[in-house]
Design an enzyme around this catalytic site. Structure first.
Site, PDB file in Angstrom:
ATOM      1  N   GLU A  39      13.168  56.477 -43.482  1.00 27.63           N
ATOM      2  CA  GLU A  39      13.096  55.832 -42.067  1.00 27.63           C
ATOM      3  C   GLU A  39      11.727  55.639 -41.862  1.00 27.63           C
ATOM      4  O   GLU A  39      11.145  56.537 -41.462  1.00 27.63           O
ATOM      5  CB  GLU A  39      13.657  56.708 -41.225  1.00 27.63           C
ATOM      6  CG  GLU A  39      13.631  56.013 -39.739  1.00 27.63           C
ATOM      7  CD  GLU A  39      14.417  57.396 -38.703  1.00 27.63           C
ATOM      8  OE1 GLU A  39      13.875  57.307 -37.565  1.00 27.63           O
ATOM      9  OE2 GLU A  39      15.134  58.256 -38.983  1.00 27.63           O
ATOM     10  N   ARG A  43       5.909  53.152 -35.123  1.00 24.00           N
ATOM     11  CA  ARG A  43       5.172  53.758 -34.227  1.00 24.00           C
ATOM     12  C   ARG A  43       3.534  53.142 -34.731  1.00 24.00           C
ATOM     13  O   ARG A  43       2.704  53.611 -34.051  1.00 24.00           O
ATOM     14  CB  ARG A  43       4.996  55.457 -34.222  1.00 24.00           C
ATOM     15  CG  ARG A  43       6.277  55.920 -33.419  1.00 24.00           C
ATOM     16  CD  ARG A  43       6.316  57.329 -33.410  1.00 24.00           C
ATOM     17  NE  ARG A  43       6.550  58.014 -34.781  1.00 24.00           N
ATOM     18  CZ  ARG A  43       6.271  59.169 -35.027  1.00 24.00           C
ATOM     19  NH1 ARG A  43       5.702  59.834 -34.162  1.00 24.00           N
ATOM     20  NH2 ARG A  43       6.793  59.731 -36.180  1.00 24.00           N
ATOM     21  N   THR A  67      12.144  54.519 -34.571  1.00 28.94           N
ATOM     22  CA  THR A  67      11.711  54.511 -33.229  1.00 28.94           C
ATOM     23  C   THR A  67      11.805  52.978 -33.013  1.00 28.94           C
ATOM     24  O   THR A  67      10.958  52.236 -32.489  1.00 28.94           O
ATOM     25  CB  THR A  67      10.127  55.082 -33.455  1.00 28.94           C
ATOM     26  OG1 THR A  67      10.205  56.154 -34.095  1.00 28.94           O
ATOM     27  CG2 THR A  67       9.784  55.404 -31.934  1.00 28.94           C
ATOM     28  N   LYS A 127      22.223  59.435 -34.114  1.00 24.97           N
ATOM     29  CA  LYS A 127      21.097  60.212 -34.321  1.00 24.97           C
ATOM     30  C   LYS A 127      21.251  61.566 -33.129  1.00 24.97           C
ATOM     31  O   LYS A 127      21.395  61.113 -32.234  1.00 24.97           O
ATOM     32  CB  LYS A 127      19.831  59.740 -34.343  1.00 24.97           C
ATOM     33  CG  LYS A 127      18.370  60.641 -34.176  1.00 24.97           C
ATOM     34  CD  LYS A 127      17.286  59.707 -34.225  1.00 24.97           C
ATOM     35  CE  LYS A 127      16.180  60.322 -34.150  1.00 24.97           C
ATOM     36  NZ  LYS A 127      14.864  59.344 -34.256  1.00 24.97           N
TER      37      LYS A 127
END
Length: 322
Positions: A39, A43, A67, A127
């Protein structure tokens, strides 16, 4: 199905890449270590290029984007090759956009209200974030009771000490983790160390250990003599069943020759399915006809196709988890 693939892998490394050129050697370290999955978090500005580089170098690798906060990031990630989207929270705009475009998404959920929103959108997996800070496995189990249709991928605070506590709960498909892909290791290009940590993580998850040794005997009379010898020498009490005699849990003496020239070796694992996938990545073949399944559909045991030192080898579900 994508989530079935993630479940068989078990651990999703959560990666932050400052330099997209590190994506290829990192992907190699993860794949060689036994986790062909990542994953890549959005960021950094290099996230999309990193995803692209991973997928071009290792097209068989399962790569997602993490994210993800906006629909434009969804497009950027998917165009780069991301196969699934992960977000820290449940953003209705992002979720609806992914559903509309048939893109798998795991939004972050930390409480019942989040889960109910996910159910409203028809999601089956979310998640659970931040996992440890939000109560860990106890919270997941509490939420799984009323929301029995939902499955979870906990991320945040998952580590080698608690990974199996999470994965042993059947409502958890996999865990996201960073301990094998720490930022400093990537920046310092210590990809050999990342590979070693990845292998350790897989072995910790699978829990390989010797379950018992099987001895082939020509007939039942010979099998009884062998079992009596183990009882006499070591106090391994015999327990007879139709096809064999167990000496405690350590030795299984077959009443007639079974698989393996000399006998068999049973290796206990926490998940036969995950262990099988891991070993198949090492080009180890299995005798699919030998697979035994539990009433709940989980694989209980399966034999490898080749002998080792004259012994057939089979995986068996850890009895402690039965």
């Amino acid at each position: 199905m994508l989530f079935d693939k993630i479940k068989k892998i078990g651990i999703v490394p959560v990666v932050k890449l400052e330099d997209a050129q590190d994506a290829k050697p990192l992907a190699k370290a993860l794949c060689d270590g036994g986790l062909p999955c990542a994953e890549v978090t959005f960021r950094t500005e290099q996230a999309a290029d990193a995803i692209k580089n991973m997928k071009e170098a290792y097209p068989e690798m399962l790569v997602g984007a993490g994210t993800v906060l906006t629909t434009s990031q969804v497009d950027e990630a998917v165009n780069a090759g991301a196969e699934f989207i992960v977000s820290p929270g449940l953003n209705p705009e992002v979720v609806e956009y992914c559903i509309e475009k048939n893109i798998p998404i795991l939004p972050g959920c930390a409480n019942p209200s989040d889960v109910e929103q996910a159910i409203k959108y028809g999601l089956k997996v979310v998640k659970f974030f931040p996992a440890e800070a939000a109560g860990g496995i106890k919270t997941i189990k509490a939420m799984a009771a009323p929301y029995h249709q939902m499955k979870f991928m906990p991320t945040g605070g998952v580590n080698p000490d608690n990974i199996n506590e999470y994965l042993n709960f059947d409502k958890i498909i996999a865990c996201g983790g960073t301990w094998m892909v720490k930022d400093n290791l990537i920046k310092e290009k210590k990809f050999d160390e990342i590979q070693n940590l990845t292998t350790q993580a897989v072995h910790k998850m699978l829990g390989f250990k010797l379950a018992h040794i099987g001895i082939n005997c020509d007939n039942e009379e010979q099998a009884h003599k062998v079992a009596e010898a183990f009882d006499f020498m070591f106090g391994f009490a015999p327990k007879e069943n139709p096809s064999s005699i167990f000496s405690d849990t350590y030795v299984e003496t077959m009443k007639t020759p079974f698989l393996g020239t000399k006998g068999h070796i049973a290796i206990a694992v926490n998940s036969v399915e995950r262990a099988k996938v891991y070993l198949e990545q090492k080009n180890i073949a299995f005798n699919e006809d030998s697979a035994v399944y539990r009433p709940d559909g989980k694989m209980q045991a399966v034999y490898m196709a080749q002998e080792v030192g004259g012994f057939a080898i089979h995986l068996v579900r850890n009895p402690a988890l039965s």
